[in-house]
Design an enzyme around this catalytic site. Structure first.
Site, PDB file in Angstrom:
ATOM      1  N   LEU A 167       0.797  -1.222   0.000  1.00  0.00           N
ATOM      2  CA  LEU A 167       0.000   0.000   0.000  1.00  0.00           C
ATOM      3  C   LEU A 167       0.834   1.278   0.000  1.00  0.00           C
ATOM      4  CD1 LEU A 167      -2.852  -1.172   2.384  1.00  0.00           C
ATOM      5  CD2 LEU A 167      -2.825  -1.151  -0.114  1.00  0.00           C
ATOM      6  N   CYS A 168       2.144   1.143  -0.188  1.00  0.00           N
ATOM      7  CA  CYS A 168       3.000   2.334  -0.295  1.00  0.00           C
ATOM      8  C   CYS A 168       2.844   2.970  -1.665  1.00  0.00           C
ATOM      9  CB  CYS A 168       4.464   1.959  -0.095  1.00  0.00           C
ATOM     10  SG  CYS A 168       4.921   1.725   1.611  1.00  0.00           S
ATOM     11  N   HIS A 169       2.884   4.280  -1.683  1.00  0.00           N
ATOM     12  CA  HIS A 169       2.853   4.997  -2.955  1.00  0.00           C
ATOM     13  C   HIS A 169       4.205   4.845  -3.655  1.00  0.00           C
ATOM     14  CE1 HIS A 169      -0.404   6.972  -0.745  1.00  0.00           C
ATOM     15  NE2 HIS A 169      -0.923   7.212  -1.929  1.00  0.00           N
ATOM     16  N   MET A 225       8.867   4.706   5.055  1.00  0.00           N
ATOM     17  CA  MET A 225       9.018   3.320   4.616  1.00  0.00           C
ATOM     18  C   MET A 225      10.243   3.151   3.728  1.00  0.00           C
ATOM     19  SD  MET A 225       6.827   1.728   6.286  1.00  0.00           S
ATOM     20  CE  MET A 225       7.261   0.152   5.575  1.00  0.00           C
ATOM     21  N   GLU A 226      10.543   4.147   2.906  1.00  0.00           N
ATOM     22  CA  GLU A 226      11.725   4.069   2.046  1.00  0.00           C
ATOM     23  C   GLU A 226      12.999   4.018   2.887  1.00  0.00           C
ATOM     24  OE1 GLU A 226       8.407   5.061  -0.511  1.00  0.00           O
ATOM     25  OE2 GLU A 226       9.000   5.765   1.468  1.00  0.00           O
ATOM     26  N   ASP A 238      24.190 -11.393   4.118  1.00  0.00           N
ATOM     27  CA  ASP A 238      24.441 -12.246   2.957  1.00  0.00           C
ATOM     28  C   ASP A 238      25.926 -12.307   2.605  1.00  0.00           C
ATOM     29  OD1 ASP A 238      23.702 -13.826   0.588  1.00  0.00           O
ATOM     30  OD2 ASP A 238      24.323 -12.025  -0.505  1.00  0.00           O
TER      31      ASP A 238
END
Length: 161
Positions: free
Chosen positions: A77-79, A114-115, A129
């Site tokens: 739901l992030c733009h 969020m980014e 990793d």
């Protein structure tokens, strides 16, 4: 029905409508902390760890920036946003933990927390990793928002929290 912004009045998932919001400069900084055991930390020279895969921190910086730019594709739901800037800084603190700070900037109608969180998280996962062949005792301890500015409200926590 709900104070949650991603739930509509019928309780269904919903993308927030930002069409009426004002365009403002927005920033966000997120932090991830990675514990690396001594066998890996002993490889730290010149501010980075060299492995057969390459320079660990430099690769993590690139991966984090790439991930931040793709946040709208990863979080449903992030733009989708075109970032104005994304900066990732990686340092080793006094407790020999790897501290990743991801700061994102945009001038837009919606925030970019969020980014920043995705960028810091993917940088941490990339360190895991690239170092896992030396030890599986690596721990990604935390990822959290440190600061956000712009939009409806600002937020800041002490970097030591």
């Amino acid at each position: 029905m709900s104070d949650l912004t991603h739930i509509d009045n019928k309780g269904r998932a919903n993308m927030v409508d930002v069409s009426e919001k004002a365009v403002t400069k927005r920033t966000a900084t997120a932090r991830s902390i990675v514990y690396l055991p001594d066998v890996i930390m002993q490889q730290l020279t010149g501010g980075d760890i060299q492995t057969k895969k390459g320079a660990v921190f430099q690769t993590a910086i690139i991966a984090g920036i790439m991930a931040a730019k793709k946040t709208g594709e990863l979080i449903p739901l992030c733009h989708p946003l075109g970032l104005d800037n994304c900066n990732i800084d990686i340092q080793v603190n006094d407790e020999d933990e790897v501290v990743i700070l991801c700061t994102t900037t945009i001038t837009a109608k919606t925030g970019i927390e969020m980014e920043a969180l995705v960028g810091a998280s993917v940088a941490a996962l990339t360190i895991y990793d690239m170092c896992k062949a030396m030890s599986h005792d690596i721990v990604i301890k935390e990822t959290k928002l440190i600061e956000k500015t712009g939009g409806k409200s600002d937020f800041r926590r002490d970097y030591q929290d």
